[in-house]
Design a protein around this motif. Sequence first.
Motif, short mmCIF file in Angstrom:
data_model
loop_
_atom_site.label_atom_id
_atom_site.label_comp_id
_atom_site.label_asym_id
_atom_site.label_seq_id
_atom_site.Cartn_x
_atom_site.Cartn_y
_atom_site.Cartn_z
N VAL A 1 19.96 5.90 -2.20
CA VAL A 1 19.62 5.15 -1.00
C VAL A 1 19.37 6.15 0.12
O VAL A 1 20.12 7.13 0.29
N LEU A 2 18.31 5.91 0.90
CA LEU A 2 17.93 6.78 2.01
C LEU A 2 18.32 6.11 3.33
O LEU A 2 18.01 4.93 3.54
N VAL A 3 18.98 6.84 4.21
CA VAL A 3 19.38 6.30 5.51
C VAL A 3 18.87 7.25 6.59
O VAL A 3 19.33 8.38 6.71
N ASP A 4 17.90 6.79 7.37
CA ASP A 4 17.34 7.59 8.46
C ASP A 4 16.64 6.64 9.40
O ASP A 4 15.99 5.68 8.97
N ASP A 5 16.75 6.89 10.71
CA ASP A 5 16.12 5.99 11.67
C ASP A 5 14.63 6.26 11.84
O ASP A 5 13.96 5.53 12.57
N SER B 1 11.09 10.26 -5.83
CA SER B 1 10.55 9.33 -6.83
C SER B 1 9.63 10.02 -7.83
O SER B 1 9.31 9.44 -8.87
N SER B 2 9.22 11.25 -7.52
CA SER B 2 8.37 11.99 -8.46
C SER B 2 9.16 12.60 -9.60
O SER B 2 8.58 13.11 -10.56
N GLU B 3 10.50 12.54 -9.52
CA GLU B 3 11.35 13.11 -10.55
C GLU B 3 11.75 12.03 -11.56
O GLU B 3 12.11 10.93 -11.18
N PRO B 4 11.68 12.34 -12.87
CA PRO B 4 11.92 11.30 -13.88
C PRO B 4 13.35 10.78 -13.93
O PRO B 4 13.58 9.68 -14.42
N ASP B 5 14.31 11.56 -13.40
CA ASP B 5 15.71 11.13 -13.47
C ASP B 5 16.24 10.61 -12.14
O ASP B 5 17.43 10.32 -12.02
N LEU B 6 15.37 10.48 -11.14
CA LEU B 6 15.79 10.02 -9.82
C LEU B 6 15.06 8.74 -9.45
O LEU B 6 13.86 8.61 -9.68
N GLU B 7 15.78 7.80 -8.86
CA GLU B 7 15.19 6.52 -8.46
C GLU B 7 15.70 6.14 -7.08
O GLU B 7 16.91 5.99 -6.88
N VAL B 8 14.79 6.00 -6.12
CA VAL B 8 15.16 5.52 -4.80
C VAL B 8 15.20 4.00 -4.86
O VAL B 8 14.17 3.34 -5.06
N VAL B 9 16.39 3.42 -4.71
CA VAL B 9 16.56 1.98 -4.89
C VAL B 9 16.59 1.23 -3.58
O VAL B 9 16.55 -0.01 -3.58
N GLY B 10 16.70 1.94 -2.45
CA GLY B 10 16.74 1.24 -1.18
C GLY B 10 16.74 2.18 0.00
O GLY B 10 16.90 3.39 -0.15
N GLU B 11 16.52 1.60 1.18
CA GLU B 11 16.50 2.36 2.43
C GLU B 11 17.23 1.59 3.51
O GLU B 11 17.37 0.37 3.43
N ALA B 12 17.69 2.32 4.51
CA ALA B 12 18.27 1.71 5.70
C ALA B 12 17.78 2.50 6.91
O ALA B 12 17.67 3.73 6.86
#
Length: 246
Positions: free
Chosen positions: A31-35, A48-59
């Motif tokens: 999860v990414l948190v940045d204003d 997201s370009s990495e096969p073992d990493l998944e960005v599932v949400g943001e705040a």
Amino acid sequence: MGHRGRRLAADGPAPPGGGPVSTPPSLLRIVLVDDERMVRTALRAILSSEPDLEVVGEAGSGAEAVPVVRELRPDVVLMDVRMPDVDGIRATERILGTLSDPPRVIVVTTFENDSYVYDALRAGASGFLLKRARAAELVQAVRLVARSDSLLFPAAVRALAAEHAAARGPDREASARALRDRLSEREAVVLRLMTDGLSNSEIAARMAVGPATVKTHVGAVLTKLGVRDRTQAVIAAYESGFVTPG
């Protein structure tokens, strides 16, 4: 570890001969948190370009981060340390204090010697990353913190602790003795090697013991110090005076 270590189901039929179906590597959920939306977009593109990493949400704020993390249960949170209203320090405290199986938190900062960063580490963050870090450093940081068997950027963590710890700790002679009394001789050695930034495998080689033995000692150190990972153990070692700068 609850939601940790999810694996994707393999697609397609079993291979000829009835052999096992290979499975992709486990995905690390982030999860990414940045204003700043542009910062989140850039981080998402890299990860997201990495096969073992998944960005599932943001705040978009520290206040938003807590319910997002509670709902999505990521493995790692990338947390901007300076945000209006609820900053990364308070958001980290809330996330780690309200979830039974909390994620690892990496705070993202512009200045590595910022007292905000040290406060975030004291609040439970597992490491920090500079906003000017290269893409490869970002990816490595997420993987390293998720694995949690060594410090992220140990020299920088030690420098922060050396600069800020003395002012935050109590009577250092007494507190150093109290910390030392809680540990066995082997555990004290392991803690000192942890503060040097050595990984479990490096500690095992230095002490001529097996990695499983080191893992047991590290777990005992964390339990006896009442901290959740080795970053907080290093801070406790410096603030107590068990380890001194220089």
